[in-house]
Scaffold this active site. Structure first.
Site, mmCIF file in Angstrom:
data_model
loop_
_atom_site.group_PDB
_atom_site.id
_atom_site.type_symbol
_atom_site.label_atom_id
_atom_site.label_comp_id
_atom_site.label_asym_id
_atom_site.label_seq_id
_atom_site.Cartn_x
_atom_site.Cartn_y
_atom_site.Cartn_z
ATOM 1 C CB SER A 78 -10.420 1.375 9.755
ATOM 2 O OG SER A 78 -9.675 1.317 8.555
ATOM 3 C CB ALA A 79 -13.103 1.858 5.218
ATOM 4 C CG ASP A 80 -8.096 -0.451 6.554
ATOM 5 O OD1 ASP A 80 -8.256 0.177 5.714
ATOM 6 O OD2 ASP A 80 -7.246 -0.217 7.356
ATOM 7 C CE LYS A 130 -2.639 2.255 11.318
ATOM 8 N NZ LYS A 130 -2.830 1.646 10.258
ATOM 9 C CE LYS A 187 -6.316 7.396 6.103
ATOM 10 N NZ LYS A 187 -6.303 7.392 7.410
ATOM 11 C CB VAL A 232 -5.669 -1.659 4.543
ATOM 12 C CG1 VAL A 232 -6.174 -3.098 4.590
ATOM 13 C CG2 VAL A 232 -4.193 -1.608 5.156
ATOM 14 C CD GLU A 264 -0.646 0.718 3.500
ATOM 15 O OE1 GLU A 264 -0.954 1.772 3.136
ATOM 16 O OE2 GLU A 264 -0.760 0.273 4.718
ATOM 17 C CG ASP A 290 -12.641 6.646 13.635
ATOM 18 O OD1 ASP A 290 -12.475 6.139 12.472
ATOM 19 O OD2 ASP A 290 -11.990 7.706 13.780
HETATM 20 N N1 PSU Z 1 0.237 0.392 8.503
HETATM 21 C C1 PSU Z 1 1.169 1.353 8.995
HETATM 22 N N2 PSU Z 1 0.924 2.632 8.820
HETATM 23 C C2 PSU Z 1 -0.295 2.918 8.311
HETATM 24 C C3 PSU Z 1 -1.267 2.368 7.671
HETATM 25 C C4 PSU Z 1 -0.849 0.887 7.917
HETATM 26 O O1 PSU Z 1 2.122 0.764 9.545
HETATM 27 O O2 PSU Z 1 -0.008 4.400 8.353
HETATM 28 C C5 PSU Z 1 -2.264 2.950 7.172
HETATM 29 C C6 PSU Z 1 -3.185 1.965 6.132
HETATM 30 O O3 PSU Z 1 -3.311 2.410 4.910
HETATM 31 C C7 PSU Z 1 -4.245 1.747 6.655
HETATM 32 C C8 PSU Z 1 -4.846 3.210 7.344
HETATM 33 O O4 PSU Z 1 -5.522 1.558 5.936
HETATM 34 O O5 PSU Z 1 -3.384 3.541 8.002
HETATM 35 C C9 PSU Z 1 -5.893 3.047 8.414
HETATM 36 O O6 PSU Z 1 -6.439 4.354 8.499
HETATM 37 P P1 PSU Z 1 -7.744 4.708 8.872
HETATM 38 O O7 PSU Z 1 -7.819 4.305 10.440
HETATM 39 O O8 PSU Z 1 -8.261 6.199 8.847
HETATM 40 O O9 PSU Z 1 -8.831 3.783 8.249
HETATM 41 MN MN MN Z 2 -11.413 6.562 10.738
#
Ligand code: PSU
Ligand code: MN
Length: 304
Positions: free
Chosen positions: A142-144, A161, A88, A108, A27, A140
Site C-alpha cells: 500500500s502507498a500508505d 488491516k 478511490k 490514508v 478519511e 502489492d
Molecule cells: N480502514 C478501514 N477501512 C478501509 C480503509 C482503512 O477500516 O477501507 C482504507 C484506507 O483508505 C486505506 C485503504 O488507505 O483502505 C488501503 O487501501 P490499499 O490497500 O489499496 O492501499
Molecule cells: Mn495495493
C-alpha cells in the site's frame, strides 16, 4: 502556490484553525469503498460526532469536483456514501483528480497529504494499508506505508488491516523509519483483534506523551508520520482463529476472481464481512470510533 486555489476548508475547520482548537482529520475511502450503505454514512457521521464529543473538530477529507475538501457537509458525505462511481484516490491519483475536476474519496495516503496542506497533524482511520500476503510475487504494498515515511501526520489506527502480512508490514515500516507506537499495549493490534503475535516498537500510555513524541520528531526535522496503534476494545474484538479462517477464504476467492490493485482491499473487506455475517463490519465500526476518540485527545495535546 496559493493554498486556497486548491483547498476548500469547511467553516467549522477554518474557525478551529483560527482559534487554535484541536482538529482531527478523517478519511473517506472508508465511506465509499470500505463499508456498505447505509453503515458507511452512519459511521462517517458517528465518527465525526465522536471527535466532537471529545472536544475536537472533525475534518473529513475528500475530493469533490477537483476541490480538496477539508471538512465535508452531510450532503457531501451522502454523495460519497451513495455514488458507486466515486473513485478511490491515493497519492498517484491526486493531481489528476484535481486537474480534471473529478470526485473521489481519499485513502490514508492522500488524506495525509491533504491534512498536511491544511496543517492538521492528527488523523484517525480504521486500519492502514500495508504489505499484502504474497507481496513477494505481486509487489502489492500500500502507498500508505510510503506516505507514512514522507508526510508529517500522526495516523491513529487499530493496526494494519488483518488481511495483510503483518510481519512484512512491520519490516517495511522499520525500513522506512516510521515509529510504531502501541497505545496502552506492547503487542501490535491487528484491526479486528487486539492481538497479532507481534510487538510494537514502543508502548505509550498517555495521549500527552504521544503529542510530545510528535513535537519532538518534527522539531528535529525528522520527516514523516508516526503510527499510533490503538487496540479494538476487548468487548468488540473478533477471535483471531475465526477471523483468519474468513480472511484466508476471502483471499482464495479474490485469487480465483483475479482481483488485483486498488480493488483488492475493498473486495477482501466486503468478502470477510459476508463470511462473518456482519461481525467484521461491527468490529470495524467500533474500532474506528475508538480511534477517533484517541485522536481527539492527541490533537488536544498537540496543537500545530
Ligand atoms: N480502514 C478501514 N477501512 C478501509 C480503509 C482503512 O477500516 O477501507 C482504507 C484506507 O483508505 C486505506 C485503504 O488507505 O483502505 C488501503 O487501501 P490499499 O490497500 O489499496 O492501499
Ligand atoms: Mn495495493
Amino acid at each position: 502556490m496559493k493554498l486556497n486555489d486548491y483547498l476548500d476548508i469547511h467553516p467549522d475547520v477554518e474557525d478551529a484553525i483560527k482559534n487554535k482548537l484541536p482538529i482531527v482529520a478523517l478519511e473517506s475511502t472508508i465511506i465509499s469503498h470500505g463499508m456498505p450503505y447505509p453503515n458507511n454514512i452512519e459511521t462517517a457521521i458517528m465518527v465525526e460526532d465522536t471527535v466532537r464529543s471529545n472536544n475536537a473538530i472533525p475534518a473529513t477529507i475528500a475530493i469533490i469536483n477537483g476541490r480538496l475538501k477539508v471538512g465535508l457537509t452531510n450532503k457531501e458525505i451522502d454523495f460519497l456514501a451513495t455514488n458507486n462511481k466515486v473513485r478511490k484516490i491515493s497519492r498517484r491519483d491526486l493531481a489528476i483528480a484535481v486537474s480534471k475536476k473529478l470526485s473521489g474519496s481519499t485513502t490514508v495516503a492522500s488524506t495525509m497529504i491533504i491534512a498536511n496542506l491544511a496543517k492538521i497533524a492528527v488523523f484517525a482511520t480504521g486500519g492502514i494499508g500495508g504489505v499484502h500476503r504474497g507481496a513477494e510475487k505481486t509487489f502489492d504494498i500500500s502507498a500508505d506505508l510510503e506516505e507514512l515515511s514522507k508526510t508529517n501526520v500522526c495516523v491513529v489506527c487499530a493496526g494494519p488491516k488483518a488481511i495483510l502480512d503483518i510481519g512484512l508490514t512491520l519490516e517495511y515500516l522499520e525500513t522506512k523509519g516510521v515509529p510504531v507506537i502501541g497505545y496502552k499495549t506492547s503487542e501490535l493490534p491487528a484491526f479486528y483483534s487486539s492481538k497479532s503475535g507481534f510487538n510494537v516498537d514502543y508502548r505509550v500510555d498517555a495521549a500527552l506523551d504521544i503529542a510530545e513524541i510528535l513535537k519532538t520528531k518534527w522539531d528535529l526535522s525528522i520527516k514523516g508520520g508516526v503510527l499510533v496503534t490503538n487496540p479494538i476494545p476487548i468487548a468488540f474484538e473478533l477471535e483471531l482463529v475465526m477471523m483468519n479462517k474468513a480472511i484466508n477464504e476471502a483471499i482464495m476467492e479474490a485469487d480465483k476472481e483475479k482481483i488485483i490493485g486498488k480493488e483488492i482491499t475493498p473486495y477482501l473487506l466486503s468478502k470477510v464481512n459476508e463470511l462473518t455475517e456482519g461481525k467484521s463490519l461491527d468490529a470495524n465500526i467500533k474500532l474506528i470510533q475508538n480511534n477517533a476518540a484517541l485522536a481527539a485527545k492527541i490533537a488536544m495535546h498537540y496543537i500545530k
